[in-house]
Scaffold this active site. Structure first.
Site, PDB file in Angstrom:
ATOM      1  N   GLY A   1      -0.657  13.492 -31.310  1.00 33.60           N
ATOM      2  CA  GLY A   1       0.274  13.875 -30.171  1.00 33.60           C
ATOM      3  C   GLY A   1      -0.637  13.102 -29.038  1.00 33.60           C
ATOM      4  CB  SER A   2      -0.352  14.188 -25.426  1.00 34.78           C
ATOM      5  OG  SER A   2       0.551  14.415 -25.094  1.00 34.78           O
TER       6      SER A   2
END
Length: 304
Positions: A160-161
């Protein structure tokens, strides 16, 4: 300790499929050996050498004399890098977090490393109790939440981020962007025509962000654009430089994971489109890493 069960591992009798290996190392068939964790990883350091004692008995089986024909040799010591107070805190925090989830059976893990790559904490949830796990072994083995699995080294997850920092580094290092360049975020990335216009998590947009602000805001649109311009080849190159999708070299059993790109898509018989670079740049698509890999990647960033 009831902590670090996945790291410490456990011992047991030699199994038929490992007998040939241990036989060649001079182990007796009834030896106790490491089965998992550091007990397995450092078995040959810890085991030592069995001794041989000759015993003479009389006709009534009384011991008349005995002597060592080969003295036993103790095994070596292994000192771990674990900080047990930090390990305990990490496991407790994971358990507290899991208690608040709708489906805690999915499990979770955490890894903390120092600047040399030494593992300070390696926690996997759900876990098990080493002192009592033998009597509960069948139950643990059949548990759908897989408490015996060390998710910190054998679980692979979409980053993810957390991957956005790597995209930033690749773009800055290759001169694709500068620290001062600002990219507008209106909430939707409009480089491609509809319907291929992915949204930012903030549908209202972040306005004009430079790279530092984009990391602070975790702005999808900024990294969609920067990732596209940097290109998937460079993203893969920098991911591998940071050890993502690569074996860490930790002594415990580990998964390699994978970095998104045409090669990975081909391996899974999936089509690859250049537009997928946008999603790879924000840690999606086929990016899958272990928590230990992510800790190794983040450590040099937060330590300057």
């Amino acid at each position: 300790t009831s902590y670090a069960a996945h790291v410490l591992g456990y011992t047991g009798p030699i199994t038929p499929d490992t007998w040939n290996r241990y036989k060649d190392l001079g182990y007796p068939m009834n030896a106790t050996v490491g089965i998992d964790g550091v007990e397995l990883a450092f078995e040959e350091y810890l085991h030592g050498v069995s001794g041989t004692r000759r015993i003479e008995k009389d006709a009534n089986s009384n011991v008349v004399s005995q002597e060592w024909s080969q003295l036993p040799e103790p095994g070596d010591n292994v000192i771990l890098t674990l900080d047990m107070a930090l390990q305990a805190t990490t496991e407790d925090l994971l358990a507290q977090y899991a208690a608040r989830q709708e489906d805690p059976t999915k499990g979770m893990a955490a890894a903390v490393v120092d600047m040399s790559g030494g593992v300070l904490a390696l926690a996997s949830y759900p876990t098990f109790d080493l002192p009592s796990f033998r009597e509960n072994f069948n139950e643990l083995q059949n548990d759908e939440s897989k408490p015996l699995l060390n998710r910190a080294t054998k679980g692979v997850y979409a980053p993810g981020s957390t991957f956005k920092m790597l995209t930033a580094i690749a773009a800055l290092d290759t001169g694709t962007i500068t620290t001062r360049e600002r990219i507008p975020c209106t909430g939707t990335y409009t480089y491609y025509p509809p319907p291929d216009q992915p949204n930012c998590w903030n549908r209202s947009g972040h306005g004009l962000d430079n790279v530092t602000q984009a990391i602070t805001d975790s702005c999808n649109v900024f990294f969609y654009d920067v990732g596209r311009r940097t290109g998937i080849a460079k993203l893969r190159e920098y991911a591998q430089k940071f050890g993502l999708g690569e074996y860490t070299g930790v002594e415990l059993a580990e998964e390699k994971g994978q970095v998104s790109g045409p090669e990975t898509s081909a391996f899974f018989d999936q089509p690859w489109y250049e537009g997928l670079t946008m999603f790879a740049a924000i840690g999606q698509d086929n990016n899958m890493f272990t928590p230990l890999q992510l800790a190794n990647y983040v450590a040099p960033l937060v330590n300057g």
